[in-house]
Design a protein around this motif. Structure first.
Motif, PDB file in Angstrom:
ATOM      1  N   SER A 112       0.827  -1.205   0.000  1.00 21.35           N
ATOM      2  CA  SER A 112       0.000   0.000   0.000  1.00 21.35           C
ATOM      3  C   SER A 112       0.864   1.259   0.000  1.00 21.35           C
ATOM      4  O   SER A 112       1.937   1.297   0.597  1.00 21.35           O
ATOM      5  CB  SER A 112      -0.919   0.012   1.214  1.00 21.35           C
ATOM      6  OG  SER A 112      -1.824  -1.070   1.172  1.00 21.35           O
ATOM      7  N   ARG A 116      -5.884   3.827  -0.981  1.00 21.79           N
ATOM      8  CA  ARG A 116      -6.291   3.036  -2.143  1.00 21.79           C
ATOM      9  C   ARG A 116      -5.140   2.728  -3.100  1.00 21.79           C
ATOM     10  O   ARG A 116      -5.222   1.776  -3.866  1.00 21.79           O
ATOM     11  CB  ARG A 116      -7.407   3.766  -2.905  1.00 21.79           C
ATOM     12  CG  ARG A 116      -8.668   3.969  -2.079  1.00 21.79           C
ATOM     13  CD  ARG A 116      -9.695   4.824  -2.806  1.00 21.79           C
ATOM     14  NE  ARG A 116     -10.908   4.982  -2.021  1.00 21.79           N
ATOM     15  CZ  ARG A 116     -11.080   5.905  -1.082  1.00 21.79           C
ATOM     16  NH1 ARG A 116     -10.110   6.776  -0.831  1.00 21.79           N
ATOM     17  NH2 ARG A 116     -12.201   5.971  -0.397  1.00 21.79           N
ATOM     18  N   TYR A 118      -1.363   1.650  -4.529  1.00 24.64           N
ATOM     19  CA  TYR A 118      -0.504   0.518  -4.212  1.00 24.64           C
ATOM     20  C   TYR A 118       0.621   0.412  -5.239  1.00 24.64           C
ATOM     21  O   TYR A 118       0.577   1.024  -6.315  1.00 24.64           O
ATOM     22  CB  TYR A 118      -1.311  -0.786  -4.228  1.00 24.64           C
ATOM     23  CG  TYR A 118      -1.805  -1.150  -5.612  1.00 24.64           C
ATOM     24  CD1 TYR A 118      -1.073  -2.008  -6.427  1.00 24.64           C
ATOM     25  CD2 TYR A 118      -2.981  -0.610  -6.118  1.00 24.64           C
ATOM     26  CE1 TYR A 118      -1.504  -2.326  -7.706  1.00 24.64           C
ATOM     27  CE2 TYR A 118      -3.421  -0.911  -7.389  1.00 24.64           C
ATOM     28  CZ  TYR A 118      -2.679  -1.775  -8.188  1.00 24.64           C
ATOM     29  OH  TYR A 118      -3.100  -2.067  -9.458  1.00 24.64           O
TER      30      TYR A 118
END
Length: 431
Positions: A112, A116, A118
């Motif tokens: 991560s 949200r 990554y």
């Protein structure tokens, strides 16, 4: 006095039992109180099958299942022995098909960045040949990798720049070269867009695989914020661009890139502060963008038509509010390539609207209640699925309505579906 003693004894026993059953470990380690759900599925284009990543302690497989035989064992598409490269085991976190479902993009070693976003190492698997290969060993980890619609290329982002790999020649092309951390971002988003607009993927392929539309974030003037991580012997400092309220935001611009020539052209969208959504039509080279002013009270829908010799841009719809206009993920482009289904609070309640590229907006759901979740549409039957609390605030139901707004029915009453069961089914079998 005896009754009081008995009551206090029972209350004490209850509190001790409750304290023993509720703990930090049970909440955050064992996830004992998490709602049950269904994960790891991918619906297939024939509408009759789905796939799933199956895992045990010893192996992983991707299997194909018939939707009419949910208790069946399924057919193995990738066996566990295929999840290796150069004799090294690959642990798959997620996977995605190309358009004709002959190739699979494997996501591994995910880590991560923020809520949200990554980074991951991606592998390409060809179902016809059974061969596996890394997406790009030189430029990794990547993010937001995806196949082009024709399945001939794979795009991805590495260190804030867009790349494309040609699968036939195995050549890699760097499409942007000005990306730099805390300076310029291409194809993905800054912290503000990720957190406030739930947007991380800021690029997409045209239906004919010739163009990529993307956003560029110039955050050079945004002030930096420092976070201190206390983990090892010495603390570490993490610095990133973080505009506080009223401060300078990233300057965001929209661009269209010719993949073959590598030439990028900026799109003049007029005055705006944010570009919260970017999406191609499903059937033709038409790019849809949304723009907002800083107060988020004036929303514009832009259409960039790439079907002719030159790009043609127009604003085909606007929505204003005295307070603000809500931005969500309910932007569904239908297969005709000229119609959008969206949700809006224009009449004071959250409802589903049909919007065409000529600017005509038609309200589909109506009433003194909100659409809670817009699940999708079965275009073949012309039916829309959504949830709402139509009776009262605590009576959430699942509903179906025709695309023209007629014949609304309650699936909760008809079938006895609960929301978890319905969501699981609709997620994979309704567009």
């Amino acid at each position: 006095m005896t009754r009081l003693f008995v009551f206090l004894f029972i209350l004490s026993a209850f509190n001790q039992t409750f304290a023993q059953s509720l703990s930090v470990e049970k909440i955050w380690k064992e996830y004992a109180f998490y709602a049950k759900g269904v994960e790891g599925f991918r619906s297939m284009k024939d509408g009759a099958h789905f796939t799933r990543l199956n895992e045990t302690k010893e192996e992983q497989t991707i299997a194909k299942y018939d939707v009419t035989k949910l208790d069946g064992e399924g057919t193995i598409l990738i066996s566990s022995d295929k999840f290796t490269y150069k004799d090294q085991k690959i642990v798959v976190d997620d996977y995605y098909f190309n358009e004709d479902e002959t190739k699979i993009l494997l996501v591994t070693q995910s880590s991560s960045v923020y809520r949200r976003s990554y980074l991951a190492v991606h592998y390409l698997y060809d179902l016809k040949t059974g061969k596996i290969q890394p997406l790009d060993e030189e430029h990794q980890p990547q993010t937001l990798a995806e196949y082009s619609p024709d399945g001939q290329k794979v795009s991805y982002i590495y260190k804030n720049n867009l790349y494309v790999k040609d699968l036939a020649s195995q050549s890699v092309k760097k499409l942007t070269d000005d990306g730099k951390r805390n300076k310029v971002i291409n194809g993905t988003t800054d912290w503000v867009y990720e957190e406030e607009f739930s947007l991380t993927k800021a690029y997409g392929w045209s239906p004919d695989s010739k163009y990529i539309g993307y956003l560029k974030f110039n955050e050079k003037e945004v002030k930096e914020f420092n976070l201190t991580y206390y983990g090892e012997l010495y603390p570490e400092t993490y610095t990133y661009k973080y505009p506080k309220a009223g401060e300078v935001n990233s300057i965001v611009t929209a661009h269209i890139l010719n993949v073959k020539s590598g030439k990028s052209s900026a799109i003049d969208l007029g005055e705006y502060e944010y570009i919260p959504r970017i999406e191609w039509s499903t059937s033709s080279n038409k790019l849809i963008l949304q723009t907002l002013n800083r107060h988020q009270s004036h929303l514009k829908y832009h259409l960039v038509d790439m079907t002719g010799k030159k790009p043609v841009h127009k604003v085909f719809y606007e929505e204003k509010a005295d307070t603000y206009v809500e931005i969500d993920n309910n932007l569904l482009i239908l297969s005709d390539g000229n119609t959008i289904l969206r949700t809006s609070e224009a009449d004071g309640y959250n409802h589903i609207y049909k919007l065409t590229f000529d600017g005509k907006s038609t309200q589909i759901t109506k009433g003194a209640w909100d659409v809670i979740e817009f699940y999708g549409i079965n275009e073949k039957e012309g039916q829309i699925y959504f949830s709402a609390a139509q009776k009262n605030a605590i009576s959430k139901g699942i509903y179906r309505i025709n695309l023209d707004g007629s014949v609304q029915s309650s699936l909760s009453a008809e079938t006895g579906y609960n929301e978890a069961e319905f969501t699981a089914e609709m997620k994979y079998f309704v567009k």
